[in-house]
Write a protein that holds these residues in place. Structure first.
Motif, short mmCIF file in Angstrom:
data_model
loop_
_atom_site.label_atom_id
_atom_site.label_comp_id
_atom_site.label_asym_id
_atom_site.label_seq_id
_atom_site.Cartn_x
_atom_site.Cartn_y
_atom_site.Cartn_z
N LYS A 31 0.82 -1.22 0.00
CA LYS A 31 0.00 0.00 0.00
C LYS A 31 0.85 1.26 0.00
N GLN A 40 0.30 9.86 5.89
CA GLN A 40 -1.04 9.35 5.64
C GLN A 40 -0.99 7.94 5.06
N SER A 41 -0.06 7.73 4.15
CA SER A 41 0.11 6.42 3.55
C SER A 41 0.50 5.39 4.60
N SER A 43 -0.11 5.56 7.84
CA SER A 43 -1.26 5.38 8.73
C SER A 43 -2.30 4.47 8.07
N TRP A 44 -2.55 4.66 6.79
CA TRP A 44 -3.52 3.85 6.06
C TRP A 44 -3.07 2.40 6.00
N ARG A 45 -1.81 2.17 5.68
CA ARG A 45 -1.25 0.81 5.62
C ARG A 45 -1.37 0.13 6.99
N ASP A 81 -14.20 1.22 6.84
CA ASP A 81 -13.45 2.47 6.69
C ASP A 81 -14.42 3.64 6.69
N GLY A 115 -8.36 0.41 -0.54
CA GLY A 115 -6.97 -0.03 -0.36
C GLY A 115 -6.76 -1.44 -0.89
N ARG A 178 -7.50 5.47 10.19
CA ARG A 178 -6.75 5.95 9.04
C ARG A 178 -6.80 7.47 9.06
N LEU A 180 -6.45 11.10 7.83
CA LEU A 180 -6.46 11.75 6.52
C LEU A 180 -5.99 13.20 6.57
#
Length: 181
Positions: A31, A40-41, A43-45, A81, A115, A178, A180
Motif C-alpha cells: 500500500k 497518511q500512507s 497510517s492507512w497501511r 473504513d 486499499g 486511518r 487523513l
C-alpha cells in the motif's frame, strides 16, 4: 510489467491459482499511496494491516479465518473504513465490468475494501479471475488517483462476492484509524 498495481497481479497472475489451492486467502500488499502524504500512507497501511492481520492486542487474522471457517456464507472480509467514498469517477467503468460479471444493480451507498486488502473465500471472487484480464487491460503508470479500471474493480469486489451468494464482513479494531489530515 509496471501495470495493474496490486490488482493486476491478483487478477491476472494469482487469482486462478489461489482459487484452486486455497479455501481462504488474504490479499495484503505494501500500500504505497504516492498521491497522499507519506504519514497518511503509513497510517492507512497500518490501519489495513491491523484490521486484517492484527497487532499485539488483536489477533485479527485468527479471528477472521475462524469466523469464515465457522460461517460458510462469509465470502469476503475487509476493514470498515469511515472514509469510504462512493463510485466517484468510477461508475462508468464499473458498469461496463458489472455487465460482464452479470451484476445487475450497482447500489449508490456501499462498503468496499478501500486499499484493496481483504480476506476471501474460494469462489467468492472467481468471476473476476475468469474475466481473463491481461496486462494491456490495466492503465500505465503514472495513473490517476480515481477513475481507472483498477478503482472500478476495487469497488466491485464485494458486489462480485454477493453475486456469488456470499455475504461480506467488516472488521473494526478500536483505536485504529486511518488519519487523513
Amino acid at each position: 510489467p509496471n501495470k495493474g498495481r496490486d490488482i493486476g497481479p491478483l487478477i491476472t497472475c494469482l487469482g486462478k491459482e489461489l482459487e484452486e489451492k486455497y479455501d481462504i486467502y488474504g490479499h495484503i500488499h505494501t500500500k504505497k499511496s504516492v498521491h497522499i502524504a507519506k504519514h497518511q500512507s503509513h497510517s492507512w497501511r497500518t490501519f489495513l494491516i491491523e484490521n486484517l492481520i492484527g497487532n499485539k492486542e488483536n489477533h485479527m487474522m485468527d479471528f477472521i479465518i475462524s469466523a469464515m471457517i465457522k460461517d460458510k456464507t462469509i465470502g469476503l472480509v475487509f476493514p470498515s473504513d469511515p472514509h469510504c467514498p462512493s463510485w466517484d469517477a468510477n461508475y462508468r467503468k464499473a458498469r461496463i465490468m458489472a455487465d460482464k460479471l452479470n451484476i445487475q444493480s450497482l447500489v449508490h451507498e456501499f462498503n468496499f475494501p478501500i486499499g484493496t486488502m481483504f480476506w476471501a473465500r474460494k469462489g467468492a471472487l472467481k468471476p473476476l479471475y475468469d474475466m481473463d484480464l491481461q496486462w494491456i487491460d490495466y492503465p500505465s503508470e503514472p495513473i490517476s488517483d480515481d477513475g481507472t479500471v483498477l478503482h472500478a474493480i476495487e469497488r466491485l469486489i464485494p458486489l462480485v462476492a454477493e453475486n456469488q451468494g456470499y455475504k461480506y464482513g467488516l472488521t473494526y479494531v478500536p483505536a485504529c484509524s486511518r488519519v487523513l489530515e
